[in-house]
Design an enzyme around this catalytic site. Structure first.
Site, PDB file in Angstrom:
ATOM      1  N   HIS A  75    -113.247 -15.816  29.529  1.00 18.86           N
ATOM      2  CA  HIS A  75    -113.459 -17.436  28.598  1.00 18.86           C
ATOM      3  C   HIS A  75    -113.370 -18.605  29.171  1.00 18.86           C
ATOM      4  CE1 HIS A  75    -114.732 -14.679  25.378  1.00 18.86           C
ATOM      5  NE2 HIS A  75    -113.508 -14.085  25.521  1.00 18.86           N
ATOM      6  N   HIS A 128    -103.853 -26.618  27.090  1.00 20.02           N
ATOM      7  CA  HIS A 128    -103.165 -25.902  25.502  1.00 20.02           C
ATOM      8  C   HIS A 128    -101.582 -25.165  26.137  1.00 20.02           C
ATOM      9  CE1 HIS A 128    -106.508 -26.798  22.784  1.00 20.02           C
ATOM     10  NE2 HIS A 128    -105.921 -27.769  23.392  1.00 20.02           N
ATOM     11  N   THR A 207    -107.943 -19.207   9.994  1.00 22.86           N
ATOM     12  CA  THR A 207    -108.911 -19.863   9.317  1.00 22.86           C
ATOM     13  C   THR A 207    -108.909 -17.863   9.013  1.00 22.86           C
ATOM     14  OG1 THR A 207    -110.143 -19.186  11.066  1.00 22.86           O
ATOM     15  CG2 THR A 207    -109.710 -21.678  10.379  1.00 22.86           C
TER      16      THR A 207
END
Ligand code: ZN
Length: 243
Positions: A75, A128, A207
């Site tokens: 990714h 990040h 979430t």
């Protein structure tokens, strides 16, 4: 979506920004969301929070006994911390956090952009630094805990060459396929950072149920410069931005 509980000593380091949760209407703290949309920070709505004092990055400032492994995880490019002791405290965090990995975000090749926006402006890249609360052993263990994770976000501008990223960028050719990984020559993590005195802060819920407010987000106001050449080197077609 609350500020940290408890009392925090007041400091007057520069000016630190916290975004009051009531202004984060586009954040979805309820369950059921599938995708975290890119977040656009409206600086006109930022509230100063004097409880957010300076970070203690002293443990990240050494390259001694620090071991990083760079990986193509299919990714993104992720740099995993193999050694122990890369701890961060201060910055309004409710305790000490351990750095587990850092990774990069780009858009697609034709539209390179960061995950966060400032006043509607995208940036060429974003880094990040992912940390977990030190009472737990990993990000996986901490992710269902309130304030279990903290992420340090750095935005990039295309500008001058940044030799601090040479060690990472030169090894990208070694990890062109998924699961390729290489050990990097040691460097101090803070050598990659710009000035960290000013930052934006918000809190993010997972979430999916039970929707703990698990992630403390910090986006630094100062950006990292990287050259156009370095920026283009970092975006092979095989890497897609999903994190
Ligand atoms: Zn990320």
């Amino acid at each position: 979506m609350n500020y940290l509980p408890g009392s925090v000593s007041l400091h007057t380091w520069g000016y630190h920004h916290g975004i009051h949760p009531k202004h984060w209407k586009y954040l979805n703290p309820t369950c059921g969301g599938k995708q975290q949309s890119p977040i656009d920070m409206k600086t006109s709505k930022v509230k100063t929070d004097t409880r957010l004092w300076k970070f203690d990055f002293s443990k990240l400032s050494t390259s001694k006994n620090v071991k990083f492994e760079i990986t193509n995880n299919g990714h993104t490019v992720q740099v995993r911390v193999i050694s122990h002791g890369l701890e961060v405290s201060g910055g309004g965090l409710p305790g000490t956090y351990n750095v587990e990995q850092f990774h990069f975000h780009w858009g697609s090749e034709d539209k390179r952009e960061s995950k966060h926006e400032i006043n509607g402006k995208h940036f060429s890249m974003e880094m990040h630094v992912v940390m977990h609360f030190d009472r737990f052993s990993s990000v996986n263990e901490s992710m269902n805990i309130t304030y279990g994770l903290a992420v340090l976000g750095f935005l990039f501008d295309v500008g001058r060459h940044n030799h601090k990223f040479d060690e990472i960028i030169t090894h990208l050719h070694d990890i062109e396929h998924k699961d390729d990984h290489v050990i990097l020559t040691s460097f101090s993590l803070t050598s990659l950072f710009p000035s960290t005195d000013c930052f934006y802060r918000y809190y993010w819920s997972l979430t999916t149920p039970p929707c703990f407010e698990s992630v403390i987000w910090t986006i630094f106001k100062e950006h990292i410069d990287i050259s156009e050449f370095q920026s283009s080197e970092t975006v092979p077609t095989s890497r897609k931005n999903t994190l």
